[in-house]
Design an enzyme around this catalytic site. Structure first.
Site, PDB file in Angstrom:
ATOM      1  N   HIS A  69      -7.816   5.336  14.832  1.00 13.27           N
ATOM      2  CA  HIS A  69      -7.532   6.768  14.906  1.00 13.27           C
ATOM      3  C   HIS A  69      -6.766   7.178  13.659  1.00 13.27           C
ATOM      4  CE1 HIS A  69      -6.129  10.654  16.184  1.00 13.27           C
ATOM      5  NE2 HIS A  69      -4.882  10.268  16.264  1.00 13.27           N
ATOM      6  N   GLU A 122     -26.342   9.834   2.976  1.00 14.45           N
ATOM      7  CA  GLU A 122     -26.162   8.543   3.660  1.00 14.45           C
ATOM      8  C   GLU A 122     -25.699   8.715   5.112  1.00 14.45           C
ATOM      9  OE1 GLU A 122     -23.045   6.313   1.745  1.00 14.45           O
ATOM     10  OE2 GLU A 122     -21.526   7.686   2.476  1.00 14.45           O
ATOM     11  N   HIS A 165      -6.784  17.752  15.421  1.00 11.19           N
ATOM     12  CA  HIS A 165      -5.930  16.559  15.472  1.00 11.19           C
ATOM     13  C   HIS A 165      -6.436  15.430  14.564  1.00 11.19           C
ATOM     14  CE1 HIS A 165      -3.420  13.616  18.108  1.00 11.19           C
ATOM     15  NE2 HIS A 165      -3.716  13.058  16.950  1.00 11.19           N
TER      16      HIS A 165
HETATM   17  O1  2HA Z   1       0.492   7.852  16.434  1.00 14.04           O
HETATM   18  O2  2HA Z   1      -1.599   9.852  15.726  1.00 14.04           O
HETATM   19  O3  2HA Z   1      -2.152  10.818  18.095  1.00 14.04           O
HETATM   20  C1  2HA Z   1       0.577   9.205  16.210  1.00 14.04           C
HETATM   21  C2  2HA Z   1      -0.706   9.833  16.534  1.00 14.04           C
HETATM   22  C3  2HA Z   1      -0.869  10.397  17.866  1.00 14.04           C
HETATM   23 ZN    ZN Z   2      -3.099  11.319  16.123  1.00 10.81          ZN
END
Ligand code: 2HA
Ligand code: ZN
Length: 274
Positions: free
Chosen positions: A141, A171, A212
């Site tokens: 993430h 690509e 986010h």
């Molecule tokens: O760890 O990215 O989504 C901090 C983050 C929460």
């Molecule tokens: Zn995050």
């Protein structure tokens, strides 16, 4: 020889630093988890704490992750610091036999817990492990700026995001022929966003979190980092093209996309094509 000299641990630390160098991890932003192979667990065993931490319930459960081991970044820890002091910023976790709790068996020596997004990582690992017959090992993430910027202007659908990204670099349809999922804005860190994301990860190997960031999954560090990098690069091209103020004058057509798929032997998600 030390824990941090183990090949897979070195690869994990390198990926943290690569993400930091890309500018995707301001402050404590982002998190990375890796599900160890049995032989990697054995390599780690000599270095594990003699007194493991207590079991901590996650609020989520997965039968197919009972007894697994995960490398994880620490909650509130900065990717920027992982290379300097891995023992204080990352940890190795063991999952209990019920598949609903973790305990720290190495790392976070100055205290702490695994990433606040561990419930999301855990459920994503569960669905990706099942979807890939065990091949998926990495969940990543990050907060790349351009893909986040796109979530302020495009409809928050998987179809709209996938098409815009496929059209932004030739690509892309080869790298993510299945497209990307999109999760609407939700409070981060809890079981609800974990469940919503993992529902999408049954079908996609990447999911955008509106306003986010992005979740990517893959079998190893190269492929997972490469997926994040490719999606964010396409997003950057999209943002740049839109920023020139003329709108999109020409793009890769659906027939062009089909031609790429044919030549490269990948199957594009047909319902995302016109
Ligand atoms: O760890 O990215 O989504 C901090 C983050 C929460
Ligand atoms: Zn995050």
């Amino acid at each position: 020889m030390a824990f941090t000299d183990i090949e897979v641990v070195k690869g994990y630390i390198r990926m943290c630093n690569d993400g930091w160098l890309q500018g995707w991890h301001e402050r404590n932003g982002g998190n990375l988890t890796y599900r160890l192979r049995p032989e990697e667990v054995e390599q780690c065993r000599p270095y594990l704490n003699t007194l493991p931490g207590g079991w901590v319930k996650m609020g989520v459960q997965a039968d197919n992750l009972r007894g697994e081991y995960f490398l994880a970044t620490g909650s509130g820890k900065y990717f920027r610091n992982v290379t300097e002091a891995p023992q204080d910023n990352i940890c190795l976790l063991e999952i209990n036999d019920a598949g609903d709790s973790w305990r720290i068996v190495w790392g976070l020596e100055k205290g702490g817990r695994p990433t606040s997004e561990f419930p999301s990582h855990f459920l994503n690992h569960s669905v990706r492990k099942a979807a890939t017959e065990g091949a998926c090992r990495v969940i990543y993430h990050a907060h790349p700026a351009n893909i986040i910027a796109m979530t302020y202007v495009l409809p928050l659908t998987s179809r709209d995001f996938t098409r815009a990204l496929w059209q932004s670099a030739t690509e892309c349809p080869v790298v993510f022929p299945g497209g990307v999922g999109v999760v609407p804005w939700m409070v981060p860190g809890g079981a609800d966003i974990a469940m919503a994301t993992s529902e999408l990860m049954k079908e996609f190997d990447a999911a955008v979190w509106a306003h986010h960031g992005l979740f990517c999954s893959g079998p190893d560090f190269d492929i997972t980092f490469g997926l994040m990098h490719t999606i964010e690069k396409a997003a950057e091209i999209y943002v740049k093209a839109m920023s020139m103020g003329q709108g999109i004058k020409q793009t890769i057509s659906d027939d062009n996309l089909r031609a790429i798929a044919k030549d490269f032997g990948v199957t594009l998600r047909e319902e995302f094509l016109d």
